[in-house]
Write a protein that holds these residues in place. Structure first.
Motif, mmCIF file in Angstrom:
data_model
loop_
_atom_site.group_PDB
_atom_site.id
_atom_site.type_symbol
_atom_site.label_atom_id
_atom_site.label_comp_id
_atom_site.label_asym_id
_atom_site.label_seq_id
_atom_site.Cartn_x
_atom_site.Cartn_y
_atom_site.Cartn_z
ATOM 1 N N SER A 167 88.688 23.395 15.850
ATOM 2 C CA SER A 167 87.427 23.943 16.369
ATOM 3 C C SER A 167 87.696 24.839 17.573
ATOM 4 C CB SER A 167 86.456 22.822 16.740
ATOM 5 O OG SER A 167 86.978 22.005 17.780
ATOM 6 N N GLY A 168 88.722 24.512 18.373
ATOM 7 C CA GLY A 168 89.082 25.367 19.491
ATOM 8 C C GLY A 168 89.496 26.750 19.034
ATOM 9 N N ALA A 169 90.249 26.805 17.937
ATOM 10 C CA ALA A 169 90.644 28.105 17.371
ATOM 11 C C ALA A 169 89.421 28.870 16.888
ATOM 12 C CB ALA A 169 91.635 27.900 16.237
ATOM 13 N N ASP A 170 88.479 28.162 16.271
ATOM 14 C CA ASP A 170 87.249 28.813 15.799
ATOM 15 C C ASP A 170 86.469 29.410 16.969
ATOM 16 O OD1 ASP A 170 87.727 28.240 13.148
ATOM 17 O OD2 ASP A 170 86.522 26.415 13.144
ATOM 18 N N LEU A 208 79.918 32.248 17.401
ATOM 19 C CA LEU A 208 79.860 30.820 17.082
ATOM 20 C C LEU A 208 79.874 29.990 18.356
ATOM 21 C CD1 LEU A 208 79.944 28.582 14.918
ATOM 22 C CD2 LEU A 208 82.448 28.693 15.044
ATOM 23 N N ARG A 209 80.701 30.397 19.307
ATOM 24 C CA ARG A 209 80.767 29.676 20.582
ATOM 25 C C ARG A 209 79.422 29.750 21.306
ATOM 26 N NH1 ARG A 209 84.634 32.353 22.516
ATOM 27 N NH2 ARG A 209 83.602 33.652 24.065
ATOM 28 N N LEU A 212 81.450 19.719 26.298
ATOM 29 C CA LEU A 212 81.727 20.367 27.573
ATOM 30 C C LEU A 212 83.200 20.759 27.683
ATOM 31 C CD1 LEU A 212 79.542 18.218 30.006
ATOM 32 C CD2 LEU A 212 79.150 20.571 29.259
ATOM 33 N N LEU A 213 84.078 19.910 27.165
ATOM 34 C CA LEU A 213 85.494 20.271 27.138
ATOM 35 C C LEU A 213 85.715 21.489 26.243
ATOM 36 C CD1 LEU A 213 87.138 16.723 26.917
ATOM 37 C CD2 LEU A 213 87.105 18.268 28.884
ATOM 38 N N GLN A 214 85.012 21.523 25.103
ATOM 39 C CA GLN A 214 85.120 22.685 24.222
ATOM 40 C C GLN A 214 84.591 23.937 24.903
ATOM 41 O OE1 GLN A 214 82.987 20.801 20.900
ATOM 42 N NE2 GLN A 214 84.773 21.190 19.628
ATOM 43 N N LEU A 215 83.526 23.783 25.671
ATOM 44 C CA LEU A 215 82.960 24.919 26.404
ATOM 45 C C LEU A 215 83.956 25.440 27.442
ATOM 46 C CD1 LEU A 215 80.487 26.724 26.803
ATOM 47 C CD2 LEU A 215 79.590 25.032 28.403
ATOM 48 N N GLY A 234 86.611 27.231 25.537
ATOM 49 C CA GLY A 234 86.033 28.470 25.012
ATOM 50 C C GLY A 234 85.881 29.527 26.089
ATOM 51 N N ALA A 235 85.504 29.105 27.304
ATOM 52 C CA ALA A 235 85.375 30.063 28.400
ATOM 53 C C ALA A 235 86.728 30.672 28.744
ATOM 54 C CB ALA A 235 84.779 29.374 29.622
#
Length: 238
Positions: A108-111, A118-119, A167-170, A173-174
């Motif tokens: 999902s991090g790669a996506d 998407l993010r 939140l970690l994904q955010l 993503g940032a």
């Protein structure tokens, strides 16, 4: 003269929706493909004119297929959101709870790194709020189950909650957003650091898959000026 109904259509039934002509369907798919590319690269704030230009069609053609940008966003991201949900479900089926969690955060991090739209729609809640709410309804129980399995296994620290994962994904993503033009794979470095902080046991620090930014790269990636602080912020420092 009364209107005649088709032999296989009961009287009083609503008119059937005709399938799109082949050329109209080709245009629709062409618009969706163009929107996927533009949303991924530039985010959701682009206009239908931008998408029409990228698709090589007139903006009127776009409006004939989609009433507004929200309709196009839903058409583009419906499958993408469901794919993220499926990733979480696949991670839950992994025989090793920790490896399943790592698999989900990595894929999902790669996506999210590759697809700005998407993010924005899934992590930042931009546009199509009903669609986002429905996706989160599916993802929240999956997050909870991923965390519970890894904690029961003893591989994940016990103070992690379901709300921590998005939140970690955010955060990751940032990082991907700010450094994409400089070094697009840098986010993997910080995901590795996050994973080391989440797990309960390890023999030592994990090797980082990417070097740190040079000072010159950092200056390119991170804005040199911060937005002006509000009076309330300044008052809070006293």
């Amino acid at each position: 003269m009364s209107r005649r109904t088709a032999p296989d259509q009961p009287a009083g039934s609503p008119p059937r929706t005709r399938p799109l002509r082949a050329d109209a369907e080709r245009n629709r798919q062409r618009i969706i493909a163009a929107a996927q590319e533009v949303f991924a690269r530039r985010g959701l704030e682009v206009t239908l004119d931008d998408i029409a230009h990228h698709a090589g069609v007139g903006v009127g053609t776009v409006y004939r297929r989609f009433a507004d940008r929200e309709a196009l966003i839903e058409a583009v991201f419906d499958n993408e959101i469901q794919r993220v949900v499926a990733l979480a479900e696949q991670a839950l089926a992994h025989e090793n709870a920790w490896e399943g969690l790592v698999q989900f955060l990595t894929v999902s991090g790669a996506d999210f790194a590759e697809d700005r739209g998407l993010r924005e729609i899934l992590l930042e809640g931009a546009h199509s709020q009903n669609r986002v709410a429905a996706a989160r309804e599916h993802l929240t129980p999956a997050f909870s189950a991923l965390i519970a399995r890894a904690q029961q296994e003893g591989s994940l620290r016990n103070d992690i909650e379901a709300t921590d994962l998005p939140l970690l994904q955010l955060m990751i993503g940032a990082t991907a957003h700010h450094t994409r033009a400089v070094t697009p794979d840098l986010w993997q470095r910080y995901l590795t650091l996050v994973l080391d902080g989440l797990r309960t046991q390890r023999h030592g620090p994990s090797p980082l898959p990417h070097r740190a930014l040079t000072q010159e790269e950092f200056d390119q990636a991170v804005p040199k000026t911060l937005p002006p602080r509000s009076m309330a912020d300044r008052t809070g420092d006293r």
